[in-house]
Design an enzyme around this catalytic site. Structure first.
Site, PDB file in Angstrom:
ATOM      1  N   ARG A  94       0.966  -1.156   0.063  1.00  0.00           N
ATOM      2  CA  ARG A  94      -0.014   0.039  -0.074  1.00  0.00           C
ATOM      3  C   ARG A  94       0.983   1.163   0.098  1.00  0.00           C
ATOM      4  O   ARG A  94       0.454   2.406  -0.310  1.00  0.00           O
ATOM      5  CB  ARG A  94      -0.955   0.025   1.283  1.00  0.00           C
ATOM      6  CG  ARG A  94      -1.986  -0.857   0.966  1.00  0.00           C
ATOM      7  CD  ARG A  94      -2.947  -1.123   2.250  1.00  0.00           C
ATOM      8  NE  ARG A  94      -2.279  -1.670   3.334  1.00  0.00           N
ATOM      9  CZ  ARG A  94      -3.222  -2.075   4.545  1.00  0.00           C
ATOM     10  NH1 ARG A  94      -4.282  -1.337   4.526  1.00  0.00           N
ATOM     11  NH2 ARG A  94      -2.465  -2.620   5.558  1.00  0.00           N
ATOM     12  N   ASP A 167     -15.812  -0.620  -3.102  1.00  0.00           N
ATOM     13  CA  ASP A 167     -15.481   0.797  -3.605  1.00  0.00           C
ATOM     14  C   ASP A 167     -15.142   0.741  -5.074  1.00  0.00           C
ATOM     15  O   ASP A 167     -14.994  -0.370  -5.597  1.00  0.00           O
ATOM     16  CB  ASP A 167     -13.997   1.248  -2.925  1.00  0.00           C
ATOM     17  CG  ASP A 167     -12.774   0.500  -3.063  1.00  0.00           C
ATOM     18  OD1 ASP A 167     -12.598   0.063  -4.047  1.00  0.00           O
ATOM     19  OD2 ASP A 167     -12.392   0.049  -1.939  1.00  0.00           O
ATOM     20  N   LYS A 190     -17.089   4.877  -2.120  1.00  0.00           N
ATOM     21  CA  LYS A 190     -16.359   5.066  -0.834  1.00  0.00           C
ATOM     22  C   LYS A 190     -15.560   6.155  -0.875  1.00  0.00           C
ATOM     23  O   LYS A 190     -14.723   6.511  -1.919  1.00  0.00           O
ATOM     24  CB  LYS A 190     -15.680   3.550  -0.478  1.00  0.00           C
ATOM     25  CG  LYS A 190     -15.102   3.737   1.042  1.00  0.00           C
ATOM     26  CD  LYS A 190     -14.229   2.645   1.090  1.00  0.00           C
ATOM     27  CE  LYS A 190     -12.685   2.539   0.432  1.00  0.00           C
ATOM     28  NZ  LYS A 190     -11.761   1.483   0.775  1.00  0.00           N
ATOM     29  N   ASP A 218     -13.250  -8.072  -1.978  1.00  0.00           N
ATOM     30  CA  ASP A 218     -12.206  -7.285  -1.784  1.00  0.00           C
ATOM     31  C   ASP A 218     -10.803  -7.893  -1.772  1.00  0.00           C
ATOM     32  O   ASP A 218     -10.752  -9.164  -1.678  1.00  0.00           O
ATOM     33  CB  ASP A 218     -12.183  -6.482  -0.564  1.00  0.00           C
ATOM     34  CG  ASP A 218     -11.595  -5.010  -0.531  1.00  0.00           C
ATOM     35  OD1 ASP A 218     -10.761  -4.808  -1.557  1.00  0.00           O
ATOM     36  OD2 ASP A 218     -11.899  -4.029   0.281  1.00  0.00           O
ATOM     37  N   SER A 222      -8.360  -5.592   6.320  1.00  0.00           N
ATOM     38  CA  SER A 222      -7.388  -5.236   7.496  1.00  0.00           C
ATOM     39  C   SER A 222      -8.085  -5.118   8.816  1.00  0.00           C
ATOM     40  O   SER A 222      -8.418  -5.989   9.569  1.00  0.00           O
ATOM     41  CB  SER A 222      -6.457  -4.118   6.993  1.00  0.00           C
ATOM     42  OG  SER A 222      -5.566  -3.974   8.014  1.00  0.00           O
TER      43      SER A 222
END
Length: 291
Positions: A94, A167, A190, A218, A222
């Site tokens: 990420r 999303d 989202k 997804d 997390s």
């Protein structure tokens, strides 16, 4: 069939054993000792030969599992000029670019470290960002577990199922999942605050959700914030049962409890990260990708 020695790192030993079985390869485990100051000491339980396949996921504790993976990779390179590193869940994916001024692109450093450690190829499963792969200057391959996850749901008795992405960024994943099942899909809108991390669903009331069983898809769960908000929103639209499905089930803190409280019937994930929700085996996909 390529002749491999499979080394199972401490975070992925069971998955590594499954991969070794599929490849009909020798398996070597690792002995892990953690000192009082937090240092890790890893000892290989055998002597590898031929091409080497290191299997180690980088999930929490992320820094420890990353360093252990690098250490095993470095030692593997002593025995072979070809070291493939399978990282089922790639931590730091990420952090693939700078979002706010001053942020460090840590994924770029991680990629450099694997090359320096001696990895000759990297294999990941449903990496969070394809941009993250661009930081590697050795061959890298991303495998999708979407079809295997969808296959699991195909065996279930669902009522007029609808695949939903929490999303817009996951719309392609939802589309692929839905196409395999032969059902419809939608993506919610989202908004996540970059500074606070708070999530809000911007979508208005959706027609066609009422009474239908929902599969929230997804790549990873997390803290569960996105899934919780999506599930609460869908329940307000009078949906049927809601299932949460992902490749990587991190479930940090009270995530699982919060997701179930939001109305999710069950969480189903792949075994890239071991846990009670990790019921879909990706070892056949990894073995196939290697051969």
């Amino acid at each position: 069939m390529i002749d491999f020695t499979v080394i199972g790192g401490p975070s992925s030993e069971q998955l590594a054993k499954k991969i070794a079985f599929k490849l009909k390869s020798k398996f070597i485990g690792c002995e892990l000792r953690v000192f009082p100051d937090g240092e890790s000491k890893i000892t290989l339980k055998g002597k590898p030969s031929g091409k080497i396949l290191v299997v180690q996921s980088i999930y929490p504790p992320v820094d420890s599992n990353l360093l252990r993976c690098l250490a095993i990779t470095s030692q593997a390179r002593v025995f072979s000029s070809q070291v493939y590193v399978v990282i089922p869940y790639m931590g730091y994916a990420r952090q693939d670019r700078q979002f706010l001024p001053g942020e460090i692109t840590t994924m770029e450093l991680v990629a450099k470290m694997f090359k320096a450690a001696g990895a000759t190829k990297i294999i990941v499963v449903d990496i969070h960002s394809m941009i993250a792969l661009e930081h590697f200057h050795i061959p890298v391959k991303n495998i999708s577990a979407v079809e295997e996850l969808a296959r699991h749901f195909k065996k279930m008795s669902l009522n007029f199922p609808l695949v939903v992405s929490p999303d817009k960024g996951g719309v392609e994943r939802a589309r692929n999942f839905a196409e395999f099942l032969g059902v419809d899909y939608i993506a919610l809108e989202k908004h996540r605050d970059r500074k606070t991390g708070n999530v809000a669903i911007k979508s208005k009331g959706l027609e066609g959700v009422r009474g239908r069983d929902i599969i929230l898809v997804d790549d990873m769960i997390s803290t569960g914030g996105s899934i919780v908000k999506a599930a609460e929103f869908l329940k307000k639209q009078k949906s049927g049962k809601v299932y949460a499905c992902c490749t990587h089930s991190l479930l940090i803190g009270d995530a699982e409890k919060n997701i179930i409280r939001a109305g999710v019937t069950k969480i189903i994930s792949a075994n890239t990260i071991p846990g009670k929700t990790s019921i879909v085996d990706v070892s056949p996909l990894i073995a196939k990708a290697i051969t």
